[in-house]
Write a protein that holds these residues in place. Sequence first.
Motif, PDB file in Angstrom:
ATOM      1  N   TYR A 141       0.866  -1.176   0.000  1.00 50.33           N
ATOM      2  CA  TYR A 141       0.000   0.000   0.000  1.00 50.33           C
ATOM      3  C   TYR A 141       0.906   1.230   0.000  1.00 50.33           C
ATOM      4  O   TYR A 141       1.900   1.285   0.740  1.00 50.33           O
ATOM      5  CB  TYR A 141      -0.886   0.003   1.251  1.00 50.33           C
ATOM      6  CG  TYR A 141      -1.234   1.383   1.753  1.00 50.33           C
ATOM      7  CD1 TYR A 141      -2.213   2.146   1.136  1.00 50.33           C
ATOM      8  CD2 TYR A 141      -0.557   1.946   2.830  1.00 50.33           C
ATOM      9  CE1 TYR A 141      -2.518   3.423   1.581  1.00 50.33           C
ATOM     10  CE2 TYR A 141      -0.850   3.209   3.292  1.00 50.33           C
ATOM     11  CZ  TYR A 141      -1.825   3.948   2.664  1.00 50.33           C
ATOM     12  OH  TYR A 141      -2.109   5.206   3.107  1.00 50.33           O
ATOM     13  N   PRO A 180      -6.130  12.404   1.326  1.00 55.20           N
ATOM     14  CA  PRO A 180      -6.901  11.217   1.718  1.00 55.20           C
ATOM     15  C   PRO A 180      -7.453  11.342   3.146  1.00 55.20           C
ATOM     16  O   PRO A 180      -6.865  12.011   3.992  1.00 55.20           O
ATOM     17  CB  PRO A 180      -5.868  10.095   1.619  1.00 55.20           C
ATOM     18  CG  PRO A 180      -4.889  10.588   0.597  1.00 55.20           C
ATOM     19  CD  PRO A 180      -4.794  12.066   0.863  1.00 55.20           C
ATOM     20  N   LYS A 220      -9.823  10.132   8.974  1.00 54.28           N
ATOM     21  CA  LYS A 220     -10.847   9.717   9.934  1.00 54.28           C
ATOM     22  C   LYS A 220     -12.163   9.461   9.200  1.00 54.28           C
ATOM     23  O   LYS A 220     -12.312   9.810   8.036  1.00 54.28           O
ATOM     24  CB  LYS A 220     -11.016  10.777  11.015  1.00 54.28           C
ATOM     25  CG  LYS A 220     -11.394  12.141  10.482  1.00 54.28           C
ATOM     26  CD  LYS A 220     -11.415  13.168  11.600  1.00 54.28           C
ATOM     27  CE  LYS A 220     -11.805  14.523  11.018  1.00 54.28           C
ATOM     28  NZ  LYS A 220     -11.844  15.561  12.013  1.00 54.28           N
ATOM     29  N   THR A 221     -13.109   8.890   9.909  1.00 58.05           N
ATOM     30  CA  THR A 221     -14.415   8.596   9.316  1.00 58.05           C
ATOM     31  C   THR A 221     -15.172   9.893   9.047  1.00 58.05           C
ATOM     32  O   THR A 221     -14.866  10.937   9.616  1.00 58.05           O
ATOM     33  CB  THR A 221     -15.262   7.699  10.245  1.00 58.05           C
ATOM     34  OG1 THR A 221     -15.433   8.342  11.497  1.00 58.05           O
ATOM     35  CG2 THR A 221     -14.614   6.350  10.444  1.00 58.05           C
ATOM     36  N   LYS A 248     -15.415  11.617   2.703  1.00 59.66           N
ATOM     37  CA  LYS A 248     -15.398  10.807   1.482  1.00 59.66           C
ATOM     38  C   LYS A 248     -14.632  11.559   0.410  1.00 59.66           C
ATOM     39  O   LYS A 248     -14.795  12.770   0.266  1.00 59.66           O
ATOM     40  CB  LYS A 248     -16.827  10.503   1.011  1.00 59.66           C
ATOM     41  CG  LYS A 248     -17.567   9.613   1.970  1.00 59.66           C
ATOM     42  CD  LYS A 248     -18.953   9.282   1.496  1.00 59.66           C
ATOM     43  CE  LYS A 248     -19.605   8.356   2.513  1.00 59.66           C
ATOM     44  NZ  LYS A 248     -21.002   8.119   2.253  1.00 59.66           N
ATOM     45  N   GLU A 255     -12.770  -3.577  -0.057  1.00 53.14           N
ATOM     46  CA  GLU A 255     -12.585  -3.283   1.365  1.00 53.14           C
ATOM     47  C   GLU A 255     -11.208  -3.778   1.779  1.00 53.14           C
ATOM     48  O   GLU A 255     -10.842  -4.921   1.495  1.00 53.14           O
ATOM     49  CB  GLU A 255     -13.637  -3.982   2.216  1.00 53.14           C
ATOM     50  CG  GLU A 255     -15.024  -3.420   2.081  1.00 53.14           C
ATOM     51  CD  GLU A 255     -16.025  -4.115   2.996  1.00 53.14           C
ATOM     52  OE1 GLU A 255     -15.629  -4.574   4.101  1.00 53.14           O
ATOM     53  OE2 GLU A 255     -17.185  -4.214   2.604  1.00 53.14           O
ATOM     54  N   ASN A 275      -7.944  -3.393   4.983  1.00 53.14           N
ATOM     55  CA  ASN A 275      -7.474  -2.930   6.280  1.00 53.14           C
ATOM     56  C   ASN A 275      -6.052  -2.422   6.049  1.00 53.14           C
ATOM     57  O   ASN A 275      -5.155  -3.207   5.749  1.00 53.14           O
ATOM     58  CB  ASN A 275      -7.499  -4.056   7.309  1.00 53.14           C
ATOM     59  CG  ASN A 275      -7.285  -3.532   8.712  1.00 53.14           C
ATOM     60  OD1 ASN A 275      -6.562  -2.553   8.915  1.00 53.14           O
ATOM     61  ND2 ASN A 275      -7.890  -4.174   9.680  1.00 53.14           N
ATOM     62  N   LEU A 319      -2.535   6.408   7.384  1.00 51.11           N
ATOM     63  CA  LEU A 319      -3.825   5.737   7.294  1.00 51.11           C
ATOM     64  C   LEU A 319      -3.722   4.388   7.984  1.00 51.11           C
ATOM     65  O   LEU A 319      -2.795   3.609   7.702  1.00 51.11           O
ATOM     66  CB  LEU A 319      -4.252   5.543   5.837  1.00 51.11           C
ATOM     67  CG  LEU A 319      -5.059   6.670   5.180  1.00 51.11           C
ATOM     68  CD1 LEU A 319      -4.334   7.989   5.204  1.00 51.11           C
ATOM     69  CD2 LEU A 319      -5.455   6.297   3.791  1.00 51.11           C
ATOM     70  N   TYR A 362     -10.726   0.678   5.287  1.00 51.35           N
ATOM     71  CA  TYR A 362     -11.049   1.648   4.232  1.00 51.35           C
ATOM     72  C   TYR A 362     -11.796   0.923   3.131  1.00 51.35           C
ATOM     73  O   TYR A 362     -11.650  -0.290   2.957  1.00 51.35           O
ATOM     74  CB  TYR A 362      -9.781   2.290   3.662  1.00 51.35           C
ATOM     75  CG  TYR A 362      -9.256   3.406   4.531  1.00 51.35           C
ATOM     76  CD1 TYR A 362      -9.544   4.741   4.263  1.00 51.35           C
ATOM     77  CD2 TYR A 362      -8.479   3.130   5.648  1.00 51.35           C
ATOM     78  CE1 TYR A 362      -9.072   5.761   5.067  1.00 51.35           C
ATOM     79  CE2 TYR A 362      -8.008   4.147   6.470  1.00 51.35           C
ATOM     80  CZ  TYR A 362      -8.308   5.456   6.166  1.00 51.35           C
ATOM     81  OH  TYR A 362      -7.865   6.477   6.972  1.00 51.35           O
ATOM     82  N   PHE A 412     -13.650   6.902  -1.892  1.00 50.86           N
ATOM     83  CA  PHE A 412     -12.677   6.328  -0.977  1.00 50.86           C
ATOM     84  C   PHE A 412     -12.921   6.917   0.399  1.00 50.86           C
ATOM     85  O   PHE A 412     -12.947   8.144   0.553  1.00 50.86           O
ATOM     86  CB  PHE A 412     -11.257   6.630  -1.460  1.00 50.86           C
ATOM     87  CG  PHE A 412     -10.163   6.095  -0.564  1.00 50.86           C
ATOM     88  CD1 PHE A 412     -10.028   4.749  -0.340  1.00 50.86           C
ATOM     89  CD2 PHE A 412      -9.261   6.968   0.036  1.00 50.86           C
ATOM     90  CE1 PHE A 412      -9.018   4.248   0.483  1.00 50.86           C
ATOM     91  CE2 PHE A 412      -8.238   6.486   0.837  1.00 50.86           C
ATOM     92  CZ  PHE A 412      -8.122   5.126   1.063  1.00 50.86           C
ATOM     93  N   PHE A 413     -13.117   6.055   1.393  1.00 50.88           N
ATOM     94  CA  PHE A 413     -13.346   6.573   2.744  1.00 50.88           C
ATOM     95  C   PHE A 413     -13.018   5.530   3.804  1.00 50.88           C
ATOM     96  O   PHE A 413     -12.921   4.333   3.526  1.00 50.88           O
ATOM     97  CB  PHE A 413     -14.792   7.062   2.908  1.00 50.88           C
ATOM     98  CG  PHE A 413     -15.856   6.042   2.607  1.00 50.88           C
ATOM     99  CD1 PHE A 413     -16.403   5.259   3.605  1.00 50.88           C
ATOM    100  CD2 PHE A 413     -16.341   5.882   1.307  1.00 50.88           C
ATOM    101  CE1 PHE A 413     -17.391   4.325   3.327  1.00 50.88           C
ATOM    102  CE2 PHE A 413     -17.333   4.973   1.013  1.00 50.88           C
ATOM    103  CZ  PHE A 413     -17.855   4.187   2.026  1.00 50.88           C
ATOM    104  N   LYS A 414     -12.840   6.037   5.032  1.00 50.46           N
ATOM    105  CA  LYS A 414     -12.567   5.184   6.182  1.00 50.46           C
ATOM    106  C   LYS A 414     -13.894   4.659   6.719  1.00 50.46           C
ATOM    107  O   LYS A 414     -14.847   5.417   6.878  1.00 50.46           O
ATOM    108  CB  LYS A 414     -11.829   5.974   7.269  1.00 50.46           C
ATOM    109  CG  LYS A 414     -11.414   5.135   8.467  1.00 50.46           C
ATOM    110  CD  LYS A 414     -10.521   5.955   9.386  1.00 50.46           C
ATOM    111  CE  LYS A 414     -10.214   5.208  10.661  1.00 50.46           C
ATOM    112  NZ  LYS A 414      -9.184   4.249  10.581  1.00 50.46           N
TER     113      LYS A 414
END
Length: 131
Positions: free
Chosen positions: A7, A38, A41-42, A45, A94, A96, A102, A106, A125-127
Amino acid sequence: MVKEGIYVIQKHAATHLHYDLRLEFEGVLKSWAIPKEPPLKTGIKRLAVQTEDHPIEYATFSGIIPEGEYGAGSVEIWDRGSFKLIKKTDTKIEVNISGDKLRGGYVLIKLKPRKGEKRDVNWLFFKMKGK
């Protein structure tokens, strides 16, 4: 068995500053250009535009791409590490991520093309919450 891969996110100051998300799949780096930083945190987006695959060796590249070449500009490693694949379909990935910046679950979700668009390269792309 959970697959683990490379990654990396490269900060790319080309015509427009963006971030290149790269995940190792099937011997190449699948790549997405993210126009904004990027999400750490949640609740955030980001658009992620799928681009061409890159060779695995590109995961360590930082430097200057000369003027006149595709992607001309500076490239630096913004984050790096590994990821574990949780789930992969044609429309959802999905992972990890275990990076320096990061960390956690995700997801990339493929968006349907807008009317008149010929290519379906846009993803979100999001957490993930709680991951």
